[in-house]
Design a protein around this motif. Structure first.
Motif, PDB file in Angstrom:
ATOM      1  N   ILE A  74       0.834  -1.199   0.000  1.00 50.53           N
ATOM      2  CA  ILE A  74       0.000   0.000   0.000  1.00 50.53           C
ATOM      3  C   ILE A  74       0.873   1.254   0.000  1.00 50.53           C
ATOM      4  O   ILE A  74       1.830   1.343   0.766  1.00 50.53           O
ATOM      5  CB  ILE A  74      -0.909   0.048   1.236  1.00 50.53           C
ATOM      6  N   ALA A  75       0.514   2.226  -0.834  1.00 50.43           N
ATOM      7  CA  ALA A  75       1.090   3.564  -0.766  1.00 50.43           C
ATOM      8  C   ALA A  75      -0.056   4.558  -0.867  1.00 50.43           C
ATOM      9  O   ALA A  75      -0.901   4.450  -1.766  1.00 50.43           O
ATOM     10  CB  ALA A  75       2.094   3.794  -1.896  1.00 50.43           C
ATOM     11  N   LEU A  76      -0.112   5.502   0.069  1.00 49.65           N
ATOM     12  CA  LEU A  76      -1.204   6.471   0.100  1.00 49.65           C
ATOM     13  C   LEU A  76      -0.877   7.682  -0.759  1.00 49.65           C
ATOM     14  O   LEU A  76       0.279   8.081  -0.901  1.00 49.65           O
ATOM     15  CB  LEU A  76      -1.477   6.913   1.533  1.00 49.65           C
ATOM     16  N   GLU A  77      -1.938   8.294  -1.313  1.00 46.86           N
ATOM     17  CA  GLU A  77      -1.807   9.495  -2.126  1.00 46.86           C
ATOM     18  C   GLU A  77      -2.663  10.608  -1.522  1.00 46.86           C
ATOM     19  O   GLU A  77      -3.637  10.339  -0.816  1.00 46.86           O
ATOM     20  CB  GLU A  77      -2.248   9.219  -3.566  1.00 46.86           C
ATOM     21  N   PRO A  78      -2.304  11.861  -1.802  1.00 47.12           N
ATOM     22  CA  PRO A  78      -3.136  12.969  -1.320  1.00 47.12           C
ATOM     23  C   PRO A  78      -4.563  12.834  -1.855  1.00 47.12           C
ATOM     24  O   PRO A  78      -4.771  12.403  -2.985  1.00 47.12           O
ATOM     25  CB  PRO A  78      -2.448  14.209  -1.899  1.00 47.12           C
ATOM     26  N   ARG A 130       5.504   6.057  -2.723  1.00 48.18           N
ATOM     27  CA  ARG A 130       5.253   7.339  -3.397  1.00 48.18           C
ATOM     28  C   ARG A 130       6.176   8.378  -2.791  1.00 48.18           C
ATOM     29  O   ARG A 130       6.237   8.538  -1.566  1.00 48.18           O
ATOM     30  CB  ARG A 130       3.797   7.750  -3.228  1.00 48.18           C
ATOM     31  N   SER A 131       6.903   9.099  -3.637  1.00 45.63           N
ATOM     32  CA  SER A 131       7.841  10.113  -3.159  1.00 45.63           C
ATOM     33  C   SER A 131       7.098  11.403  -2.839  1.00 45.63           C
ATOM     34  O   SER A 131       5.921  11.584  -3.188  1.00 45.63           O
ATOM     35  CB  SER A 131       8.915  10.380  -4.213  1.00 45.63           C
ATOM     36  N   GLY A 132       7.810  12.329  -2.189  1.00 42.75           N
ATOM     37  CA  GLY A 132       7.214  13.614  -1.868  1.00 42.75           C
ATOM     38  C   GLY A 132       6.826  14.415  -3.096  1.00 42.75           C
ATOM     39  O   GLY A 132       5.926  15.252  -3.045  1.00 42.75           O
ATOM     40  N   SER A 133       7.480  14.155  -4.221  1.00 40.49           N
ATOM     41  CA  SER A 133       7.155  14.855  -5.465  1.00 40.49           C
ATOM     42  C   SER A 133       5.988  14.218  -6.212  1.00 40.49           C
ATOM     43  O   SER A 133       5.547  14.742  -7.238  1.00 40.49           O
ATOM     44  CB  SER A 133       8.380  14.872  -6.381  1.00 40.49           C
ATOM     45  N   GLY A 134       5.509  13.091  -5.694  1.00 34.81           N
ATOM     46  CA  GLY A 134       4.371  12.426  -6.316  1.00 34.81           C
ATOM     47  C   GLY A 134       4.721  11.280  -7.230  1.00 34.81           C
ATOM     48  O   GLY A 134       3.826  10.651  -7.809  1.00 34.81           O
ATOM     49  N   ALA A 135       6.000  10.963  -7.371  1.00 29.49           N
ATOM     50  CA  ALA A 135       6.401   9.844  -8.232  1.00 29.49           C
ATOM     51  C   ALA A 135       6.029   8.517  -7.569  1.00 29.49           C
ATOM     52  O   ALA A 135       6.180   8.351  -6.356  1.00 29.49           O
ATOM     53  CB  ALA A 135       7.897   9.888  -8.490  1.00 29.49           C
TER      54      ALA A 135
END
Length: 341
Positions: A74-78, A130-135
């Motif tokens: 799992i990776a969360l997104e805004p 997910r990186s801080g830049s959204g990648a």
């Protein structure tokens, strides 16, 4: 992730699921979708110690088990969407807040079908981050050089290999260490943790501490960075270990912080010190482990757990994936509310 053959009966069943489609029919039928329990009326479990609790547990999304969508990481997104790695469909998918599922990428089969993939004999997409830049990054295990490693999804949706890993490795959990601009990756086959620059390039072994080694099957599995240390689970040994980081970002000596968790997959911290919530894949349980290492089962098969694989805690929300890889045929993403006591 736990998968493969040559270990206890529950683990051998997962090998059948991953490697032999003909055996899918022998898996138990999935229980009914999990209903949200009423915390005011639900019976209390015996011997409940002080610690975090779950309420308002519900299924956010169901996946297609017949198509190989074994939900793994799992990776969360805004905004509340979630990115999940799928084994053995070799996919990365996005789950929207309303539960809609969209495939972002499907990795190609390697030449020969990936039968040389360590442990499992079939190619798999495992950890996502997910990186801080959204990648969006993910791990692919194929048993072949040039395919096994850390991949990045481009804006066009095409995956690109950014960090190759050895063909004999089985990369499992992927963590971004933003402070040191690097990736950390558990290797379940080699019993080690790799590091590589976030910009991409060559990987090196960050730790090969004996506490990460497998006992003939799956070693280092889940991983988190917490309070200046790397914490990792070891599926074969049923342990969670803490590896302190040195001032220069190197690894210290591992110390075992929890035992008795055979078949543990992923875990995360609740925000109450070193208390964790852990996905026990082999027994389809979701447990709380306090700072002293004592465990308590919060959810089990009766609550809809089916080959529980991954967990992420964000604020008072807990996301849990069930891969349905050892029992049942209804892989899910679940969402619960965390109550800290």
């Amino acid at each position: 992730m736990i998968t493969g053959a040559g270990r206890p009966a529950g683990l051998r069943r997962r090998a059948a699921v991953l490697g032999l489609a003909a055996l899918l029919g022998v898996l138990a039928a999935a229980p009914a979708a999990l209903a949200a329990p009423d915390p005011a009326t639900a019976p209390a479990r015996p011997d409940r110690a002080a610690g975090s609790r779950l309420c308002d547990v519900r299924v956010l999304a169901h996946f297609d088990r017949a198509a190989g969508q074994v939900a793994e990481s799992i990776a969360l997104e805004p905004g509340g969407s979630v990115v999940i790695g799928m084994i053995p469909a070799r996919q990365v998918v996005r789950v929207a807040r309303d539960g809609a599922v969209r495939v972002l990428a499907t990795m190609p089969l390697p030449p020969g079908g990936g039968t040389t993939t360590p442990i499992v004999g079939a190619p798999d997409v495992t950890g996502v981050a997910r990186s801080g830049s959204g990648a969006v990054y993910f791990l692919y295990s194929s048993g072949q050089g040039g395919l096994t490693g850390i991949w990045r999804l481009s804006r066009s949706g095409e995956p690109r290999l950014v960090v190759p890993l050895p063909a004999d490795s089985f990369p499992n959990a992927l963590v971004i260490d933003g402070e040191r601009h690097r990736f950390l990756v558990t290797d379940s086959a080699g019993g080690r943790i790799w590091q590589a620059p976030l910009s991409g390039g060559r990987a090196s072994v960050w730790s090969a501490d004996p506490a990460l080694a497998p006992a003939g099957f799956f070693g280092a599995n889940g991983m988190k960075i917490h309070h200046g240390a790397v914490w990792a689970s070891n599926s074969d040994h049923g342990t969670v270990v803490r590896i302190p980081m040195t001032k220069d970002g190197g690894s210290g000596r591992a110390e075992v912080r929890a035992t008795g968790l055979e078949g543990i997959d992923d875990f995360d911290f609740t925000g109450r010190g070193n208390e964790i919530l852990a996905a026990i894949n082999q027994s389809s349980e979701f447990v709380r482990v306090d700072a002293g290492g004592a465990r308590e089962t919060l959810l089990d098969a009766d609550d809809g757990m089916q080959g529980t694989t991954a967990v992420i805690v964000r604020g008072n929300r807990v996301y849990v994936t069930n891969g349905a890889n050892l029992a049942g045929n209804d892989p899910t993403l679940m969402l619960a509310k965390l109550q800290r006591h």
